[in-house]
Structure formats: C-alpha cells, structure tokens
Design an enzyme around this catalytic site. Structure first.
Site, mmCIF file in Angstrom:
data_model
loop_
_atom_site.group_PDB
_atom_site.id
_atom_site.type_symbol
_atom_site.label_atom_id
_atom_site.label_comp_id
_atom_site.label_asym_id
_atom_site.label_seq_id
_atom_site.Cartn_x
_atom_site.Cartn_y
_atom_site.Cartn_z
ATOM 1 N N ALA A 128 -8.917 5.343 -1.025
ATOM 2 C CA ALA A 128 -8.777 6.047 0.261
ATOM 3 C C ALA A 128 -10.139 6.557 0.716
ATOM 4 C CB ALA A 128 -7.788 7.200 0.109
ATOM 5 N N ASP A 156 -5.738 -1.560 -4.527
ATOM 6 C CA ASP A 156 -5.797 -0.225 -3.929
ATOM 7 C C ASP A 156 -6.435 -0.247 -2.544
ATOM 8 O OD1 ASP A 156 -4.858 0.487 -6.394
ATOM 9 O OD2 ASP A 156 -6.271 2.121 -6.715
ATOM 10 N N LEU A 170 -2.862 7.695 -7.239
ATOM 11 C CA LEU A 170 -2.441 7.536 -5.845
ATOM 12 C C LEU A 170 -3.547 6.926 -4.973
ATOM 13 C CD1 LEU A 170 -0.440 10.879 -5.510
ATOM 14 C CD2 LEU A 170 0.428 8.586 -6.040
ATOM 15 N N GLY A 171 -4.504 6.288 -5.625
ATOM 16 C CA GLY A 171 -5.521 5.533 -4.885
ATOM 17 C C GLY A 171 -6.526 6.398 -4.144
ATOM 18 N N PRO A 194 -3.503 14.256 -3.798
ATOM 19 C CA PRO A 194 -3.923 14.649 -5.152
ATOM 20 C C PRO A 194 -4.885 13.598 -5.723
ATOM 21 C CG PRO A 194 -1.521 14.705 -4.929
ATOM 22 C CD PRO A 194 -2.050 14.062 -3.693
HETATM 23 O O1 PMV Z 1 -4.394 4.689 -11.042
HETATM 24 P P1 PMV Z 1 -5.107 4.012 -9.923
HETATM 25 O O2 PMV Z 1 -4.808 4.572 -8.562
HETATM 26 O O3 PMV Z 1 -6.592 3.929 -10.178
HETATM 27 O O4 PMV Z 1 -4.544 2.492 -9.851
HETATM 28 C C1 PMV Z 1 -4.927 1.544 -10.810
HETATM 29 C C2 PMV Z 1 -4.167 0.256 -10.664
HETATM 30 C C3 PMV Z 1 -4.449 -0.730 -11.826
HETATM 31 O O5 PMV Z 1 -3.608 -1.863 -11.608
HETATM 32 C C4 PMV Z 1 -4.116 -0.122 -13.162
HETATM 33 C C5 PMV Z 1 -5.907 -1.178 -11.861
HETATM 34 C C6 PMV Z 1 -6.302 -2.172 -10.753
HETATM 35 O O6 PMV Z 1 -7.521 -2.380 -10.605
HETATM 36 O O7 PMV Z 1 -5.436 -2.745 -10.095
#
Ligand code: PMV
Length: 310
Positions: free
Chosen positions: A100, A141, A95-96, A90
């Site tokens: 990915a 990520d 979920l990165g 998704p």
């Molecule tokens: O929601 P995502 O998958 O974009 O993860 C963001 C993670 C954060 O810690 C909020 C931002 C970051 O750069 O680490």
C-alpha cells in the site's frame, strides 16, 4: 500572499489474500482483494526528493523504507518533493501495508514527475520498492493494491512479476479482519518455508499445488456467487497452511472464534507464522465485529467485491 497549492496526494490500498498465500511464491494462483484501508502519501514542493520517516518505525524499518523510497525516486527522476505518509491500516500483520505504501508513493512520485500514474507504470515503480521490503515477493500484494479489485493472481515460474485477472462477484463479498498479535516479518517466514521445501521438495510441492487448486476453485465460486463454496475453500486452505507450518495457537484460536461467530470460512491471511491477521467470510459482518470488539479484539470489516448497498 498567494494561497499555497494543495499538497499532491495519492492512495494505495491494503489487501487480503483470500486463498493461496505462500504457494503463490512458487508459481501457483492466489485470490486477493483490496481493503478500503490503506496508505496515503502527500507531497509538498521541496528542493530535493525526500521522505519524512514516520517516527513509529524502528531502526531496521527506517533503513528499509529509506532504501525503498530511494529506488522509487530514482526510477521516477527524483522529482523535488517532500513526501509524508499516513496509514489507516494496521502495519506488518499481513494486510499488505508495504505494498500500500509502495503504491501510494509510486503514484505520488509519478504525478510529481508529470507522468501519468497508469496501472502499468505504478506497478513498475511499486515493484522496485516491494523488492526492497521483501526480497523476492510474488507480486500479489502490489498488483492487488494497484488494481483495487478482486484478482486471481499468478506468477509463472521464472518470471519476475505475474498478472492478475480481475474477478466479478454477483453477491457482496465481505470479510471480517481480526488481529491475533504480533508476528515475524514476511521475509523470515517465507525464508524458513523455503528451507523446509528445499529439504523435502516433493511433499511441499504437493501441498503448494493443492493450495493452487483450492485457489482456482475459490475463484470459480466467487464468479458463481457461491459464498458457501468459497468459505469451504478458505477452511481447507487454512488446514493446508497449518500443514506447511505457517499457523500457530493465536492464529488457530482466532480462526475458530470467527467460525464460532458464523463465518462461512476463516483462515490466516498473509505470511502467517506466530501471529498476524485472520479473515472470516461473513454474509453479515457487523454483528461479528461488534462481538469481537466487545471482547477486546482489534478488528474491522471490509467489502472486497460485489454490489454495494448504497
Ligand atoms: O504478510 P504479507 O502482507 O507480507 O503477505 C505475504 C504474502 C506471501 O504470499 C506470503 C508472500 C508473497 O510474496 O506473496
């Protein structure tokens, strides 16, 4: 006619942050693991280096992806390849997916350029793309996606990218990932938090520091195979994220649903905000997935670490 060579292929895994999102941006540790779901990039020979843009993207996403791909193409020497993408993850829910996608494209372009897609090289190229997607990401990520292992990640303040220490877990570590609606882009949620912390730095830095401590304690629990302690760390982390203004009714409702289904711990994962993904730590995830699916919740389970059944 000679058979066409098979397309070049490369995969990039999605990720979940078990502990420490947001505070990781401010130099504190975060615990994250790879999902088996992710993005596959495929390439066929072409006259120039180009990307087929997925038709599902909006105008902003198309522009961002075009710019990110151009950066990766530039640093890999523009290998003549037509690249297409395929995601079983998704998108834009925490979920990165952008990491990915960045890792999949980076591996593919490196291969096409005749360079070995080592972890270091892949991370270097993927980092170019991630900056285009997120501005000033912590790097957790794409590091988790490249390593494809559970990592305790930390970026020292003042440095661009940090390091992930790979962790082993003596027991199977599985989560249920459940989706709680749409959410704002990571960049917006991270930016709004940055404004709050600039206004009230002492209070916010106290909370970031505490989340970092909880993440380190969670990492110790993982290495000891103490899943109850890890679950408790996740619950405390959720409370701290709510204190930072990063939770919302749809996320809280899903957190309590997962706890009600027997999760050892449950919390939002990723940037959070008005919606997105929630994770629950389960010894046996299958019954929870079945119950949530029957209730119409989009969800799946994934083993992040530990010995596998087969
Ligand atoms: O929601 P995502 O998958 O974009 O993860 C963001 C993670 C954060 O810690 C909020 C931002 C970051 O750069 O680490």
């Amino acid at each position: 006619m000679a058979p066409r060579p098979p397309p070049l292929e490369a995969f990039g895994a999605g990720k979940v942050i078990l502990l420490g999102e947001h505070s990781v941006v401010y130099g504190h540790p975060a615990l994250a693991g790879p999902l088996s779901q992710g993005v596959t990039a495929r390439g066929v020979p072409a006259k120039r280096c180009q990307l087929v843009l997925p038709s599902t993207l909006n105008r902003h996403q198309r522009a961002q992806l075009t710019a990110a791909f151009a950066r990766a193409a530039k640093v890999t020497g523009e290998p003549p390849l037509k690249v297409s993408l395929d995601a079983d993850l998704p998108l834009a829910v925490g979920l990165g997916s952008s990491a990915a996608l960045s890792v999949a494209c980076s591996r593919l372009l490196l291969k096409a350029a005749g360079k070995a897609p080592t972890a270091k090289e892949t991370a270097r190229v993927a980092w170019e793309m991630e900056q285009e997607f997120h501005g000033t990401p912590s790097g957790v990520d794409h590091t988790t996606s490249v390593e494809e292992r559970l990592v305790l990640y930390r970026r020292k303040p003042g440095t661009a990218v940090g390091k992930g220490r790979v962790l082993a877990c003596p027991k199977p570590l599985s989560v249920v990932v459940a989706l709680a609606g749409e959410r704002s882009p990571t960049k917006a949620t991270v930016g709004a938090l940055r404004e709050r912390q600039a206004r009230w730095p002492e209070r916010y830095q106290r909370l970031f520091k505490e989340i970092g401590r909880v993440a380190s304690e969670g990492a110790k629990a993982v290495e000891a195979g103490d899943l109850a302690a890890l679950g408790d760390a996740m619950n405390v982390n959720q409370g701290l994220l709510a204190a930072l203004g990063l939770s919302s009714p749809p996320l809280e409702e899903m957190v309590y649903r997962l706890r009600g289904l027997g999760a050892l711990g449950a919390k939002l994962t990723g940037a959070g905000g008005d919606g997105g993904a929630v994770i629950g730590l389960f010894l046996e995830p299958a019954p929870a997935v079945a119950k949530l699916t029957a209730l119409g919740v989009r969800c799946f389970s994934s083993q992040l670490a530990g010995p596998r059944a087969s």
